[in-house]
Scaffold this motif. Sequence first.
Motif, PDB file in Angstrom:
ATOM      1  N   SER A  20       0.847  -1.191   0.000  1.00 58.95           N
ATOM      2  CA  SER A  20       0.000   0.000   0.000  1.00 58.95           C
ATOM      3  C   SER A  20       0.885   1.244   0.000  1.00 58.95           C
ATOM      4  O   SER A  20       0.558   2.259  -0.591  1.00 58.95           O
ATOM      5  CB  SER A  20      -0.933  -0.019   1.206  1.00 58.95           C
ATOM      6  N   LEU A 238       3.072   9.472  16.096  1.00 52.70           N
ATOM      7  CA  LEU A 238       2.484   8.184  15.716  1.00 52.70           C
ATOM      8  C   LEU A 238       2.975   7.797  14.332  1.00 52.70           C
ATOM      9  O   LEU A 238       2.957   8.613  13.410  1.00 52.70           O
ATOM     10  CB  LEU A 238       0.954   8.297  15.708  1.00 52.70           C
ATOM     11  N   ILE A 240       2.177   4.978  11.450  1.00 49.52           N
ATOM     12  CA  ILE A 240       1.226   3.939  11.045  1.00 49.52           C
ATOM     13  C   ILE A 240       1.757   3.272   9.786  1.00 49.52           C
ATOM     14  O   ILE A 240       1.917   3.925   8.759  1.00 49.52           O
ATOM     15  CB  ILE A 240      -0.159   4.537  10.743  1.00 49.52           C
ATOM     16  N   TYR A 245       1.707   9.921  11.214  1.00 44.21           N
ATOM     17  CA  TYR A 245       0.371  10.525  11.237  1.00 44.21           C
ATOM     18  C   TYR A 245       0.565  12.018  11.467  1.00 44.21           C
ATOM     19  O   TYR A 245       1.259  12.418  12.394  1.00 44.21           O
ATOM     20  CB  TYR A 245      -0.473   9.937  12.371  1.00 44.21           C
ATOM     21  N   ARG A 246      -0.046  12.858  10.639  1.00 45.04           N
ATOM     22  CA  ARG A 246       0.263  14.279  10.699  1.00 45.04           C
ATOM     23  C   ARG A 246      -0.883  15.145  11.189  1.00 45.04           C
ATOM     24  O   ARG A 246      -0.667  16.252  11.649  1.00 45.04           O
ATOM     25  CB  ARG A 246       0.716  14.774   9.325  1.00 45.04           C
ATOM     26  N   GLY A 247      -2.117  14.710  11.074  1.00 43.59           N
ATOM     27  CA  GLY A 247      -3.228  15.587  11.421  1.00 43.59           C
ATOM     28  C   GLY A 247      -3.430  16.651  10.369  1.00 43.59           C
ATOM     29  O   GLY A 247      -2.734  16.682   9.352  1.00 43.59           O
ATOM     30  N   GLY A 252      -0.182  16.961  14.916  1.00 43.21           N
ATOM     31  CA  GLY A 252      -0.917  15.975  15.694  1.00 43.21           C
ATOM     32  C   GLY A 252      -0.213  15.597  16.978  1.00 43.21           C
ATOM     33  O   GLY A 252       0.962  15.919  17.188  1.00 43.21           O
ATOM     34  N   LEU A 253      -0.986  14.969  17.825  1.00 44.89           N
ATOM     35  CA  LEU A 253      -0.496  14.304  19.021  1.00 44.89           C
ATOM     36  C   LEU A 253       0.147  15.228  20.066  1.00 44.89           C
ATOM     37  O   LEU A 253       1.255  15.012  20.532  1.00 44.89           O
ATOM     38  CB  LEU A 253       0.453  13.156  18.648  1.00 44.89           C
ATOM     39  N   PHE A 344      -6.044   5.725  19.585  1.00 46.98           N
ATOM     40  CA  PHE A 344      -5.410   5.322  18.323  1.00 46.98           C
ATOM     41  C   PHE A 344      -5.398   3.805  18.110  1.00 46.98           C
ATOM     42  O   PHE A 344      -5.021   3.352  17.046  1.00 46.98           O
ATOM     43  CB  PHE A 344      -3.978   5.875  18.251  1.00 46.98           C
ATOM     44  N   ASP A 345      -5.772   3.038  19.135  1.00 47.63           N
ATOM     45  CA  ASP A 345      -5.782   1.573  19.023  1.00 47.63           C
ATOM     46  C   ASP A 345      -4.431   1.069  18.509  1.00 47.63           C
ATOM     47  O   ASP A 345      -4.334   0.527  17.409  1.00 47.63           O
ATOM     48  CB  ASP A 345      -6.920   1.095  18.107  1.00 47.63           C
ATOM     49  N   ILE A 346      -3.398   1.266  19.318  1.00 44.52           N
ATOM     50  CA  ILE A 346      -2.056   0.876  18.903  1.00 44.52           C
ATOM     51  C   ILE A 346      -1.493  -0.196  19.832  1.00 44.52           C
ATOM     52  O   ILE A 346      -1.933  -0.339  20.967  1.00 44.52           O
ATOM     53  CB  ILE A 346      -1.085   2.083  18.899  1.00 44.52           C
ATOM     54  N   GLY A 347      -0.529  -0.934  19.330  1.00 43.71           N
ATOM     55  CA  GLY A 347       0.002  -2.073  20.063  1.00 43.71           C
ATOM     56  C   GLY A 347       1.419  -1.889  20.578  1.00 43.71           C
ATOM     57  O   GLY A 347       1.981  -2.803  21.187  1.00 43.71           O
TER      58      GLY A 347
ATOM     59  N   TYR B 245     -10.217   6.299   9.961  1.00 46.58           N
ATOM     60  CA  TYR B 245      -9.019   5.877  10.686  1.00 46.58           C
ATOM     61  C   TYR B 245      -9.392   4.636  11.479  1.00 46.58           C
ATOM     62  O   TYR B 245     -10.386   4.645  12.203  1.00 46.58           O
ATOM     63  CB  TYR B 245      -8.541   6.982  11.633  1.00 46.58           C
ATOM     64  N   SER B 248      -4.911  -0.245  14.892  1.00 48.06           N
ATOM     65  CA  SER B 248      -4.244  -1.518  14.567  1.00 48.06           C
ATOM     66  C   SER B 248      -5.223  -2.674  14.473  1.00 48.06           C
ATOM     67  O   SER B 248      -4.962  -3.652  13.789  1.00 48.06           O
ATOM     68  CB  SER B 248      -3.162  -1.822  15.598  1.00 48.06           C
ATOM     69  N   GLY B 252     -10.212   1.861  16.809  1.00 53.40           N
ATOM     70  CA  GLY B 252      -9.692   3.143  17.262  1.00 53.40           C
ATOM     71  C   GLY B 252     -10.749   3.990  17.935  1.00 53.40           C
ATOM     72  O   GLY B 252     -11.949   3.710  17.851  1.00 53.40           O
ATOM     73  N   ASN B 342      -6.643  17.652  20.320  1.00 54.12           N
ATOM     74  CA  ASN B 342      -5.208  17.894  20.503  1.00 54.12           C
ATOM     75  C   ASN B 342      -4.368  16.740  19.969  1.00 54.12           C
ATOM     76  O   ASN B 342      -3.297  16.956  19.402  1.00 54.12           O
ATOM     77  CB  ASN B 342      -4.882  18.114  21.981  1.00 54.12           C
ATOM     78  N   LEU B 343      -4.847  15.524  20.132  1.00 54.66           N
ATOM     79  CA  LEU B 343      -4.059  14.387  19.653  1.00 54.66           C
ATOM     80  C   LEU B 343      -4.139  14.246  18.141  1.00 54.66           C
ATOM     81  O   LEU B 343      -3.135  13.995  17.486  1.00 54.66           O
ATOM     82  CB  LEU B 343      -4.511  13.087  20.335  1.00 54.66           C
ATOM     83  N   PHE B 344      -5.326  14.423  17.578  1.00 58.17           N
ATOM     84  CA  PHE B 344      -5.486  14.158  16.146  1.00 58.17           C
ATOM     85  C   PHE B 344      -5.305  15.406  15.294  1.00 58.17           C
ATOM     86  O   PHE B 344      -5.274  15.307  14.075  1.00 58.17           O
ATOM     87  CB  PHE B 344      -6.854  13.518  15.867  1.00 58.17           C
ATOM     88  N   ASP B 345      -5.217  16.587  15.905  1.00 60.75           N
ATOM     89  CA  ASP B 345      -5.061  17.840  15.150  1.00 60.75           C
ATOM     90  C   ASP B 345      -6.121  17.946  14.051  1.00 60.75           C
ATOM     91  O   ASP B 345      -5.800  17.916  12.865  1.00 60.75           O
ATOM     92  CB  ASP B 345      -3.644  17.947  14.563  1.00 60.75           C
TER      93      ASP B 345
END
Lengths: 419, 419
Positions: A20, A238, A240, A245-247, A252-253, A344-347, B245, B248, B252, B342-345
């Motif tokens: 991708s 982040l 991915i 991830y930029r927003g 972002g973040l 963000f559902d991250i591991g 979005y 993982s 999310g 704030n996290l996702f901008d």
Amino acid sequence: MIRNHRRPTGASRKEAALRSFGSGTRVPTLAAVLDIIRERTTVSRVELAEATGLTQATMTRAVRKLLAMGFVHEVGTARSNGGKPRRLLELQPEAHYQVGIQFDRFASVGVVVDLAGRIVARREMPGPGERRPREVLAEFAETVRSMLDAASIDRSNVLGIGLATHGPQDREAGVLLTPQPTPEWLRFPVAATLADLTGLPVVIENDATAAGIGLQARGDSASSFAVVFMSGGIGSGLIIDGHPYRGSTSNGLELGHISVDATGPRCDCGNRGCVDNVASPTAIARQAAANPELVARLGLGRDPLSDFSSVGRAAIAGDPDAAALILLSAQRLSIATVSLVNLFDIGRVVLAGSAFAETGAVYRDAVQQVLDESVFMRHVHGTRVELADNLTEAAAIGGAVVVLRNRLESPTVGDWAAI
Amino acid sequence: MIRNHRRPTGASRKEAALRSFGSGTRVPTLAAVLDIIRERTTVSRVELAEATGLTQATMTRAVRKLLAMGFVHEVGTARSNGGKPRRLLELQPEAHYQVGIQFDRFASVGVVVDLAGRIVARREMPGPGERRPREVLAEFAETVRSMLDAASIDRSNVLGIGLATHGPQDREAGVLLTPQPTPEWLRFPVAATLADLTGLPVVIENDATAAGIGLQARGDSASSFAVVFMSGGIGSGLIIDGHPYRGSTSNGLELGHISVDATGPRCDCGNRGCVDNVASPTAIARQAAANPELVARLGLGRDPLSDFSSVGRAAIAGDPDAAALILLSAQRLSIATVSLVNLFDIGRVVLAGSAFAETGAVYRDAVQQVLDESVFMRHVHGTRVELADNLTEAAAIGGAVVVLRNRLESPTVGDWAAI
């Protein structure tokens, strides 16, 4: 039942992500190809085409470009089963170098890295403090000169400089959108000024995002993880499937300004109970300063990052007041990190930044424990907490990697249509 | 200075997003093309190629596929300046229909929508409560039959059913990964069972994400926004340049379980001070139940969503106790939403879900005010808060849209290589 989401699992996940990546955003193809060459040490065009999902004709053009730029070279052939010999490619790490500088108010670090992301020169510098941008940038320029001289690198072999620092930023304009560390820095042309002083192209990048890019480019190029970055303050980034991830405005973040206490004191940012105000090194140094015995015992009263280091060392050595402060910080940061992971559902979460140098293991264990107890998805998948290699240099290395990526993505080099 | 990030601005933003959409993920191209046809009402192949950045040859193949499936038809020609006449395409909204059902513990709603996302049938149903999955799914199947009969739609013209509900979910397996509303629902084959009962393909989707997909597919196909979704509980979703979005494991944005009080009471999820426990309709109904006068005054004591509606209506009518509860909920939700922003901008937040039916404007104004005062990036860009159209049906519509997308993305239909 419709298979509604062909989620790659296990072995196929990385390959699918790369595919991708390759067919997706048209521009970063050369960077993706270079990443795979670095990861596999030696690799044929056919293998590259298979790993990216690109056609062999496209891969041939991409490799021709990388050869012409001197980024890779051919190192012999491998005979596949029955087919004709395949020429193997290898990264040419010394073909070009990039400079990365990470700074916040209290500390700066510069690195020169090769194409493989390995550090070939490194310098620590004071942070800007209250100084004017032009003075600080002149110091950076001098450090760049000194590092390149020490490593005997000709300036013509340097792709540019990546400046990693706090946001918000306008990355296109190369300016900070915040009056930090002093109002003079707001919209000061930091990138253009440093470019003038050094004769090298300069980009700016969010420090936490840079740390993530640096970690990604030196590790698994298709990995996904969050970075919790702590220097004077707290930030996060982040990655991915290998992409930052930029927003909406590349900012972002802002982990430091999420609230962990809805009724807490108002922060300069306007929010209440920001984790930055209770857990950051600056906040811990401020809390330590309120304890005169601790101040005397540890000789505090320098800049917040130095004081935080002293508190951290004392905590490790068993000072109960110092340990209580570090634990409070780690607990509050853990709560904020749970929010990050839940959203963000991250591991995987990687801790980076110089503030983790002394007590990184304490933070890692505290955050891991809280994530294990509190992440909403923990019964579906765990979340692993790690300390970054090169804690202090991670963001500077990432700044340098951004320079390389930009070079490979620039229209005259990496454009899909042109390769 | 290197131009490090070619961020599309203003008019070019959407087009660039679509271009990255088209050339990016190989599979959703047909869905993207269909979105543009719907948005522009009538459009030529040349305009479609320009809008997506796809080649005209590729667009010709994509359109041929959509024509063959009956999704679009030709509606005459337009003469461009000097060139040969261009045949115009138009969506065929009645060519196919999709069913969407959103449910949580206390309420369910089903819709049948056409290809343009317009509701042609609608039913409210009780939520599962403590009932067994099979009983509830049989009720859903009966509702589907009833809606299709009422709208005189032949089952052969229905692409499938999208079930939108709480997470975590395994969307591939079509099961919920949580023992909600009762332990029997954990890993119960909801999608497969409903597919057996109806003879239609069934997919599951996160309710907040579904609401976002539904809003996106009926509005600007390349837009970016967060959804704050409130039914019995609180959830959220994120659409970036028209793409959901997912995180993982496609789970999310668990907004309900981010902490707004690091020292608050422990939640069932393991975290402390979760916003769901202080701000959700279920939480507000619980708090209302602790006020016997309010209970008597409003006749509370039914299910939490009904009680929450009663509290909301009373708040609007000027009951001070009720108003205080709604305001507390709105304030806590606002703090959590600041963390999300704030996290996702992000620059746009849409409120959706039946819990906003009575007091949506109160929540919208409260969240807008807190965002205006507290978002870290507010000096760089504002964040607009809106109430969704079709508050109650938004997630069900989105579930139906997911069915359409999946059909267009299925390997036998939408594969890039095949069109």
